[in-house]
Design an enzyme around this catalytic site. Structure first.
Site, PDB file in Angstrom:
ATOM      1  N   HIS A 114      -3.233   2.380  11.117  1.00 14.01           N
ATOM      2  CA  HIS A 114      -3.950   1.188  10.671  1.00 14.01           C
ATOM      3  C   HIS A 114      -5.254   0.950  11.427  1.00 14.01           C
ATOM      4  O   HIS A 114      -6.027   0.070  11.049  1.00 14.01           O
ATOM      5  CB  HIS A 114      -3.025  -0.029  10.831  1.00 14.01           C
ATOM      6  CG  HIS A 114      -3.401  -1.215  10.015  1.00 14.01           C
ATOM      7  ND1 HIS A 114      -3.581  -1.172   8.652  1.00 14.01           N
ATOM      8  CD2 HIS A 114      -3.637  -2.518  10.374  1.00 14.01           C
ATOM      9  CE1 HIS A 114      -3.894  -2.372   8.201  1.00 14.01           C
ATOM     10  NE2 HIS A 114      -3.952  -3.202   9.217  1.00 14.01           N
ATOM     11  N   ASP A 146      -1.203   5.113   7.728  1.00 14.61           N
ATOM     12  CA  ASP A 146      -1.196   3.655   7.679  1.00 14.61           C
ATOM     13  C   ASP A 146      -0.204   3.195   6.623  1.00 14.61           C
ATOM     14  O   ASP A 146      -0.565   2.949   5.469  1.00 14.61           O
ATOM     15  CB  ASP A 146      -2.609   3.141   7.363  1.00 14.61           C
ATOM     16  CG  ASP A 146      -2.705   1.632   7.425  1.00 14.61           C
ATOM     17  OD1 ASP A 146      -1.664   0.972   7.653  1.00 14.61           O
ATOM     18  OD2 ASP A 146      -3.818   1.108   7.257  1.00 14.61           O
ATOM     19  N   SER A 152      -8.187  -4.561   7.351  1.00 13.04           N
ATOM     20  CA  SER A 152      -6.908  -5.048   6.855  1.00 13.04           C
ATOM     21  C   SER A 152      -7.156  -6.212   5.884  1.00 13.04           C
ATOM     22  O   SER A 152      -7.997  -6.113   5.006  1.00 13.04           O
ATOM     23  CB  SER A 152      -6.018  -5.447   8.037  1.00 13.04           C
ATOM     24  OG  SER A 152      -4.685  -5.652   7.624  1.00 13.04           O
TER      25      SER A 152
END
Length: 281
Positions: free
Chosen positions: A259, A231, A94
């Site tokens: 994710h 995601d 991320s």
């Protein structure tokens, strides 16, 4: 599992070492990230989960200078020295992908491989709006309904505990985050500290000014980019189409993940990562 810490300008950075084999430094939270990876991976690699300043208890007098991305990169280097690592792979998931690639470019003599998971090339407002638009156009009615149900509680969550605003948002946006849009990720965030001044700066300012695709142009080490088809936080995966031209980049799209493919598709993630890590440099 072994735990330790080092103090950097008043920030007590914790680390967690788990597994055996070639070292992989995971930038982020030493509490959150060990919960995402399957046991089988710990039998192949030594994972070193390292806090950054956004995931430690806030110090009493936080200066603006304490929020720079350069400080984060130098913290990683201090941890490398503390742990006496001579070479390793670095993993950023991320927003932490910006930290991982930033470190690899600043200290290339130590990083042999770079792993970037579930990130967009930039965190600009324009890109964030593009991701929301993609969700609105392509998500199922059931997924959208689940999102509306959960996000309605976000304001109340933040009002009750404003210093964990980042955590509340991540939990309530589960329909954007997981292939199973009803998945309850609350347990993943238990006991995770947050320092919102630093998180706001990094995600809202520093990462908005960077573009990972541009940064990759000068990177010659092998790079693994893992993306989740579902995601929606950093969607769409087509944002990364141009990296297919880079010979040193391997891009993998996990078709049944959001994710967190290491948690959602552990067997496929294991196969892809182990195969890539075993390739000759």
């Amino acid at each position: 599992m072994r735990r330790g810490s080092l103090n950097r300008e008043g920030f007590e950075l914790q680390y967690c070492i788990k597994g055996q084999g070639y070292p992989i430094v995971v930038v982020g939270s030493s509490v959150y990230y060990p919960r995402l990876f399957a046991k089988a991976l710990y039998e192949k690699f030594t994972f070193i989960f390292l806090d950054h300043r956004g995931f430690v208890k806030p110090i009493s007098a936080l200066r603006e200078v304490d929020c720079t991305l350069e400080d984060i990169l130098d913290d990683i280097e201090a941890a490398r020295q503390h742990l006496q690592l001579k070479e390793f792979a670095i993993l950023g998931h991320s927003g932490h992908a910006f930290m991982a690639l930033g470190y690899a470019k600043k200290y290339p003599q130590y990083v042999q491989r770079v792993i970037l998971l579930n990130t967009a090339p930039t965190n600009s407002q324009e890109r964030q709006q593009e991701s929301f638009s993609f969700f609105n156009k392509t998500a199922s009615k059931e997924r959208k309904a689940q999102f509306e149900k959960e996000i309605a509680f976000l304001e109340q969550d933040i009002k009750q505990d404003p210093e964990r605003r980042f955590v509340h948002m991540c939990i309530r946006m589960g329909a954007h985050s997981f292939y199973d849009y009803a998945f309850d990720g609350l347990y993943l965030w238990e006991d995770v500290n947050t320092n919102m001044k630093i998180i706001d700066y990094l995600w809202g300012d520093a990462f908005a000014k960077l573009n990972l695709i541009d940064s990759l142009h000068n990177v010659t080490k092998p790079v693994f980019i893992g993306l989740g088809r579902y995601d929606y936080l950093v969607a769409p995966v087509s944002l990364w189409d141009s990296v297919d031209e880079n010979n040193n980049v391997k891009k993998v799209i996990f078709e049944y993940s959001g994710h967190n493919p290491m948690l959602e598709e552990p067997e496929v993630f294991y196969k892809e990562l182990v195969q890539w890590m075993s390739e000759k440099l």
